[in-house]
Write a protein that holds these residues in place. Structure first.
Motif, PDB file in Angstrom:
ATOM      1  N   HIS A 359       0.819  -1.204  -0.028  1.00 62.06           N
ATOM      2  CA  HIS A 359       0.050   0.148   0.026  1.00 62.06           C
ATOM      3  C   HIS A 359       0.845   1.270   0.116  1.00 62.06           C
ATOM      4  O   HIS A 359       0.355   2.417   0.449  1.00 62.06           O
ATOM      5  CB  HIS A 359      -0.899   0.060   1.015  1.00 62.06           C
ATOM      6  N   CYS A 360       2.229   1.236  -0.294  1.00 60.35           N
ATOM      7  CA  CYS A 360       3.002   2.499  -0.808  1.00 60.35           C
ATOM      8  C   CYS A 360       2.478   2.897  -2.172  1.00 60.35           C
ATOM      9  O   CYS A 360       3.206   2.376  -3.080  1.00 60.35           O
ATOM     10  CB  CYS A 360       4.316   2.136  -0.811  1.00 60.35           C
ATOM     11  N   GLY A 361       1.581   3.670  -2.416  1.00 61.36           N
ATOM     12  CA  GLY A 361       0.979   4.001  -3.417  1.00 61.36           C
ATOM     13  C   GLY A 361       1.850   4.778  -4.720  1.00 61.36           C
ATOM     14  O   GLY A 361       1.601   4.664  -5.785  1.00 61.36           O
ATOM     15  N   ARG A 362       3.101   5.153  -4.050  1.00 60.47           N
ATOM     16  CA  ARG A 362       4.029   6.060  -4.835  1.00 60.47           C
ATOM     17  C   ARG A 362       5.020   5.079  -5.377  1.00 60.47           C
ATOM     18  O   ARG A 362       5.953   5.633  -6.278  1.00 60.47           O
ATOM     19  CB  ARG A 362       4.548   7.277  -4.009  1.00 60.47           C
ATOM     20  N   VAL A 363       5.168   3.777  -5.205  1.00 61.88           N
ATOM     21  CA  VAL A 363       5.799   2.810  -5.812  1.00 61.88           C
ATOM     22  C   VAL A 363       5.515   2.384  -7.118  1.00 61.88           C
ATOM     23  O   VAL A 363       4.328   2.087  -7.298  1.00 61.88           O
ATOM     24  CB  VAL A 363       6.130   1.559  -4.922  1.00 61.88           C
ATOM     25  N   THR A 364       6.547   2.359  -7.898  1.00 59.98           N
ATOM     26  CA  THR A 364       6.329   2.009  -9.553  1.00 59.98           C
ATOM     27  C   THR A 364       7.354   0.937  -9.836  1.00 59.98           C
ATOM     28  O   THR A 364       7.968   0.555  -8.770  1.00 59.98           O
ATOM     29  CB  THR A 364       6.270   2.994 -10.481  1.00 59.98           C
ATOM     30  N   ASP A 365       7.178   0.594 -11.090  1.00 56.66           N
ATOM     31  CA  ASP A 365       8.425  -0.254 -11.781  1.00 56.66           C
ATOM     32  C   ASP A 365       9.686   0.264 -11.368  1.00 56.66           C
ATOM     33  O   ASP A 365      10.897  -0.651 -11.052  1.00 56.66           O
ATOM     34  CB  ASP A 365       7.972  -0.555 -13.188  1.00 56.66           C
ATOM     35  N   VAL A 366       9.827   1.523 -11.182  1.00 58.19           N
ATOM     36  CA  VAL A 366      11.119   2.080 -11.194  1.00 58.19           C
ATOM     37  C   VAL A 366      11.688   1.531 -10.003  1.00 58.19           C
ATOM     38  O   VAL A 366      12.968   1.191  -9.960  1.00 58.19           O
ATOM     39  CB  VAL A 366      11.161   3.683 -11.411  1.00 58.19           C
ATOM     40  N   GLY A 367      11.253   1.749  -8.637  1.00 61.93           N
ATOM     41  CA  GLY A 367      11.581   1.371  -7.333  1.00 61.93           C
ATOM     42  C   GLY A 367      11.663   0.072  -7.422  1.00 61.93           C
ATOM     43  O   GLY A 367      12.873  -0.744  -7.032  1.00 61.93           O
ATOM     44  N   ILE A 368      10.940  -0.885  -7.981  1.00 57.21           N
ATOM     45  CA  ILE A 368      11.151  -2.399  -7.950  1.00 57.21           C
ATOM     46  C   ILE A 368      12.326  -2.874  -8.825  1.00 57.21           C
ATOM     47  O   ILE A 368      13.062  -3.835  -8.292  1.00 57.21           O
ATOM     48  CB  ILE A 368       9.993  -3.110  -8.760  1.00 57.21           C
ATOM     49  N   ARG A 369      12.735  -2.135  -9.635  1.00 58.82           N
ATOM     50  CA  ARG A 369      14.087  -2.364 -10.544  1.00 58.82           C
ATOM     51  C   ARG A 369      15.066  -2.140  -9.740  1.00 58.82           C
ATOM     52  O   ARG A 369      16.187  -3.071  -9.777  1.00 58.82           O
ATOM     53  CB  ARG A 369      13.919  -1.494 -11.799  1.00 58.82           C
ATOM     54  N   TYR A 370      15.145  -1.100  -8.935  1.00 62.72           N
ATOM     55  CA  TYR A 370      16.098  -0.902  -8.063  1.00 62.72           C
ATOM     56  C   TYR A 370      16.592  -1.935  -6.904  1.00 62.72           C
ATOM     57  O   TYR A 370      17.391  -2.383  -6.881  1.00 62.72           O
ATOM     58  CB  TYR A 370      16.005   0.576  -7.113  1.00 62.72           C
ATOM     59  N   VAL A 371      15.402  -2.535  -6.310  1.00 61.53           N
ATOM     60  CA  VAL A 371      15.338  -3.437  -5.449  1.00 61.53           C
ATOM     61  C   VAL A 371      16.098  -4.780  -6.104  1.00 61.53           C
ATOM     62  O   VAL A 371      16.833  -5.435  -5.663  1.00 61.53           O
ATOM     63  CB  VAL A 371      14.028  -3.812  -4.601  1.00 61.53           C
ATOM     64  N   ALA A 372      15.454  -5.086  -7.360  1.00 64.37           N
ATOM     65  CA  ALA A 372      15.734  -6.224  -7.886  1.00 64.37           C
ATOM     66  C   ALA A 372      17.052  -6.382  -8.432  1.00 64.37           C
ATOM     67  O   ALA A 372      17.814  -7.457  -8.164  1.00 64.37           O
ATOM     68  CB  ALA A 372      14.835  -6.650  -9.186  1.00 64.37           C
ATOM     69  N   LYS A 373      17.697  -5.220  -8.775  1.00 56.77           N
ATOM     70  CA  LYS A 373      18.984  -5.092  -9.284  1.00 56.77           C
ATOM     71  C   LYS A 373      20.084  -5.335  -8.210  1.00 56.77           C
ATOM     72  O   LYS A 373      20.945  -5.944  -8.399  1.00 56.77           O
ATOM     73  CB  LYS A 373      19.132  -3.834  -9.961  1.00 56.77           C
ATOM     74  N   ILE A 389       2.810  -0.941 -10.221  1.00 58.80           N
ATOM     75  CA  ILE A 389       3.606  -2.185 -10.748  1.00 58.80           C
ATOM     76  C   ILE A 389       3.019  -2.977 -11.805  1.00 58.80           C
ATOM     77  O   ILE A 389       1.656  -3.205 -11.759  1.00 58.80           O
ATOM     78  CB  ILE A 389       4.125  -3.131  -9.542  1.00 58.80           C
ATOM     79  N   THR A 390       3.649  -3.050 -12.854  1.00 58.70           N
ATOM     80  CA  THR A 390       3.205  -3.710 -14.256  1.00 58.70           C
ATOM     81  C   THR A 390       3.906  -5.040 -14.517  1.00 58.70           C
ATOM     82  O   THR A 390       4.878  -5.656 -13.429  1.00 58.70           O
ATOM     83  CB  THR A 390       3.193  -2.909 -15.225  1.00 58.70           C
ATOM     84  N   ASP A 391       3.742  -5.753 -15.312  1.00 53.59           N
ATOM     85  CA  ASP A 391       4.504  -6.798 -15.856  1.00 53.59           C
ATOM     86  C   ASP A 391       5.950  -6.685 -16.094  1.00 53.59           C
ATOM     87  O   ASP A 391       6.795  -7.678 -15.794  1.00 53.59           O
ATOM     88  CB  ASP A 391       3.864  -7.397 -17.229  1.00 53.59           C
ATOM     89  N   HIS A 392       6.201  -5.309 -16.398  1.00 50.46           N
ATOM     90  CA  HIS A 392       7.608  -5.197 -16.688  1.00 50.46           C
ATOM     91  C   HIS A 392       8.388  -5.372 -15.210  1.00 50.46           C
ATOM     92  O   HIS A 392       9.546  -5.882 -15.226  1.00 50.46           O
ATOM     93  CB  HIS A 392       7.875  -3.929 -17.284  1.00 50.46           C
TER      94      HIS A 392
END
Length: 491
Positions: A359-373, A389-392
Motif C-alpha cells: 500500500h505504498c501507492g507511490r511505488v512503481t516499476d522504477v523502484g522495483i527495478r532498483y530493489v531487484a538489481k 507495478i506492471t508486468d515489466h
C-alpha cells in the motif's frame, strides 16, 4: 520446641504479608495451641528462608470462583473496585484446621498422583505455565510454593489483560525475585506485557531499575508509555536486543538518556544493542526520530515501521546510512515512501531478505527495478496495493531475484499472465503467491505457475476471474497447495 516454631511461623508470616496493601489471611480461624504443636512439628525442618520470604503475587481477575471458598478466600481492593491487582499472601500452611474438628479423627487422604513426581518433573511442568497461573500454583502447598519460585522458572514474566494493574504486579514480582540479590533481578531476561493498557512509565521504570540482564521487552498496545520510560529501559538494560513498542502511539524515538550518554566512553559510541525493533502503529514517528533511532541502534537487523504514516524517503536515507545490517524491513502503509525511498533501500544489497512495501501507492516499476538489481538474495516481497507495478516490474524481479519464496502482488491491476509466466520460469522455489484482486489474471497464467512451481504451498486468487478447471489443474500439480478463492463451484 514445636510450639516455638509455630509462634515463629506466625510472626514471620505476618511480616512477609505486609509488603503490599492487598494482604489476606490464609485461614479464617485461629488454631489452638495443641493444633499448632501438631502442625508445626511436621514442618520443623523447613528452612528459615522459606518462612521469611513473601508469597507470590497473585495476578487474578476479580470474583474468581477459586478465591471464594474457605481455602482461598481473601478480602482486598480488587473485590471493591472490580480491577485486577497483584496480591501478596503468606506461604500456605501445611495443614488447615478448624476448631470443631479433631485432627486425630480426620481420615488419612490418599496421596495425589502429582505429589509422587520428583521436584525436577514438577518444575518442568511449571515451566509451561504463564506468570499468573504459576503464582496460583504457589498457593497450593509448601512444596509447590518452594518449587514455584525456582529461579529457572523466572527468566520470563508474561502478563496479559486490559484490566490488570501491571505496575503493581511488576513491583511485587520484581521485589520477590530480588530477594536473593537485593535490588537486582539477575535471572529475568524477558518481559511480555502486551495488551496491558494500564501499564505506565512507572512499570517500565521498575523493570529498568531491577532487571539489568533484560534481553527482550514486549509492550505492544500499551499506549500510556512515553519516550522517557523507553529511554530508561534501553539505558539501564545494556543487553536488550528485542524491543516491541508497536501500538505505543506516544513513542516517537529510541535513544539513551542524557545521563547515560554522558557516562559512556567515546569508544562505546553511545550505541544501543537492539537488533529487533517493532514500531508498528507509532503514528507520530517522523524522519528526525528515525534518524535518531538509526544513529543509536546501528546493530538493527529487523525493523518494522508499518503504518508510520509520517515517514518519507528522507527517513529511509538516514536508516541505510547507519544500519547497514538490516535483513528485514517493513514500511507498509507509509504513503509518502516512493521510488526514491526504494533506491535508498536497495543500498542494503544482498543483506536484505524481507521487504514489505504494501500500500505504498507511490511505488512503481522504477523502484522495483532498483530493489531487484541490487537485492538479489531477496526471499520475501509484499507489494500488495502498489498499483503502479506492471508486468515489466514483475519480469525484472523474477530474473534477478530467482530465490524468491514469497510474493504478494495482490491489488496490482496492471499485472497479467505475461508477468506470471516470467515469474514461473525463473522462480522455481516459490512457495507463497498472492494475486488477490488482480483483474488481469486468468486461468492460463495460473496453469503456467502450477506447471513450474511444484513446491507452491499457498495461492490466493480471491476476486480473480479464474475458471474451476484452472484451479483443479493447480491442485493436481501442486498437491500440498492451499488455494484461497471465491469461486463457489470449486471445493
Amino acid at each position: 520446641m514445636g510450639a516455638n516454631n509455630g509462634k515463629q511461623y506466625g510472626s514471620e508470616g505476618k511480616g512477609s504479608s505486609s509488603i503490599s496493601s492487598d494482604v489476606s489471611s490464609s485461614t479464617d480461624h485461629t488454631p489452638t495451641k495443641a493444633q499448632k504443636n501438631v502442625a508445626t512439628s511436621e514442618d520443623s525442618d523447613l528452612s528459615m528462608r522459606t518462612l521469611s520470604t513473601p508469597s507470590p503475587a497473585l495476578i487474578c481477575p476479580p470474583n474468581l470462583p477459586g478465591f471464594q471458598n474457605g481455602r482461598g478466600s481473601s478480602t482486598s481492593s480488587s473485590s471493591i473496585t472490580g480491577e485486577t491487582v497483584a496480591m501478596v499472601h503468606s506461604p500456605p500452611p501445611t495443614r488447615l484446621t478448624h476448631p470443631l474438628i479433631r485432627l486425630a479423627s480426620r481420615p488419612q487422604k490418599e496421596q495425589a498422583s502429582i505429589d509422587r513426581l520428583p521436584d525436577h518433573s514438577v518444575v518442568h511442568i511449571f515451566s509451561f505455565l504463564p506468570t499468573n497461573q504459576l503464582c496460583r500454583c504457589a498457593r497450593v502447598c509448601r512444596r509447590w510454593y518452594n518449587l514455584a519460585w525456582d529461579p529457572r522458572l523466572w527468566r520470563t514474566i508474561r502478563l496479559t489483560g486490559e484490566t490488570i494493574n501491571v505496575d503493581r504486579a511488576l513491583k511485587v514480582l520484581t521485589r520477590r525475585l530480588c530477594q536473593d540479590t537485593p535490588n537486582v533481578c539477575l535471572m529475568l531476561e524477558t518481559v511480555t506485557v502486551s495488551g496491558c493498557r494500564r501499564l505506565t512509565d512507572r512499570g517500565l521504570y521498575t523493570i529498568a531499575q531491577c532487571c539489568p540482564e533484560l534481553r527482550r521487552l514486549e509492550v505492544s498496545g500499551c499506549y500510556n508509555i512515553s519516550n522517557e520510560a523507553v529511554f530508561d529501559v534501553v539505558s539501564l538494560c545494556p543487553n536488550l536486543e528485542h524491543l516491541d513498542v508497536s501500538g505505543c502511539s506516544k513513542v516517537t524515538c529510541i535513544s539513551l538518556t542524557r545521563e547515560a550518554s554522558i557516562k559512556l566512553s567515546p569508544l562505546h559510541g553511545k550505541q544501543i544493542s537492539i537488533r529487533y525493533l517493532d514500531m508498528t502503529d507509532c503514528f507520530v514517528l517522523e524522519d528526525e526520530g528515525l534518524h535518531t533511532i538509526a544513529a543509536h541502534c546501528t546493530q538493527l537487523t529487523h525493523l518494522y515501521l508499518r503504518r508510520c504514516v509520517r515517514l518519507t524517503d528522507e527517513g529511509l536515507r538516514y536508516l541505510v546510512i547507519y544500519c547497514a545490517s538490516i535483513k528485514e524491513l517493513s514500511v507498509s502503509d507509509c504513503r509518502f515512501v516512493s521510488d526514491f525511498g526504494l533506491r535508498e533501500i536497495a543500498k542494503l544489497e544482498s543483506r536484505l531478505r524481507y521487504l514489505s512495501i504494501a500500500h505504498c501507492g507511490r511505488v512503481t516499476d522504477v523502484g522495483i527495478r532498483y530493489v531487484a538489481k541490487y537485492c538479489s538474495k531477496l526471499r520475501y516481497l509484499n507489494a500488495r496495493g502498489c498499483e503502479g507495478i506492471t508486468d515489466h516490474g514483475v519480469e525484472y524481479l523474477a530474473k534477478n531475484c530467482t530465490k524468491l519464496k514469497s510474493l504478494d502482488i495482490g491489488k496490482c491491476p496492471l499485472v497479467s499472465d505475461t508477468g506470471l509466466e516470467c515469474l514461473a520460469l525463473n522462480c522455481f522455489n516459490l512457495k507463497r503467491l498472492s494475486l488477490k484482486s488482480c483483474e488481469s489474471i486468468t486461468g492460463q497464467g495460473l496453469q503456467i505457475v502450477a506447471a513450474n512451481c511444484f513446491d507452491l504451498q499457498t495461492l490466493n486468487v480471491q476476486d480473480c476471474e479464474v475458471s474451476v478447471e484452472a484451479l483443479r489443474f493447480v491442485k493436481r500439480h501442486c498437491k500440498r497447495c492451499v488455494i484461497e478463492h471465491t469461486n463457489p463451484a470449486f471445493f
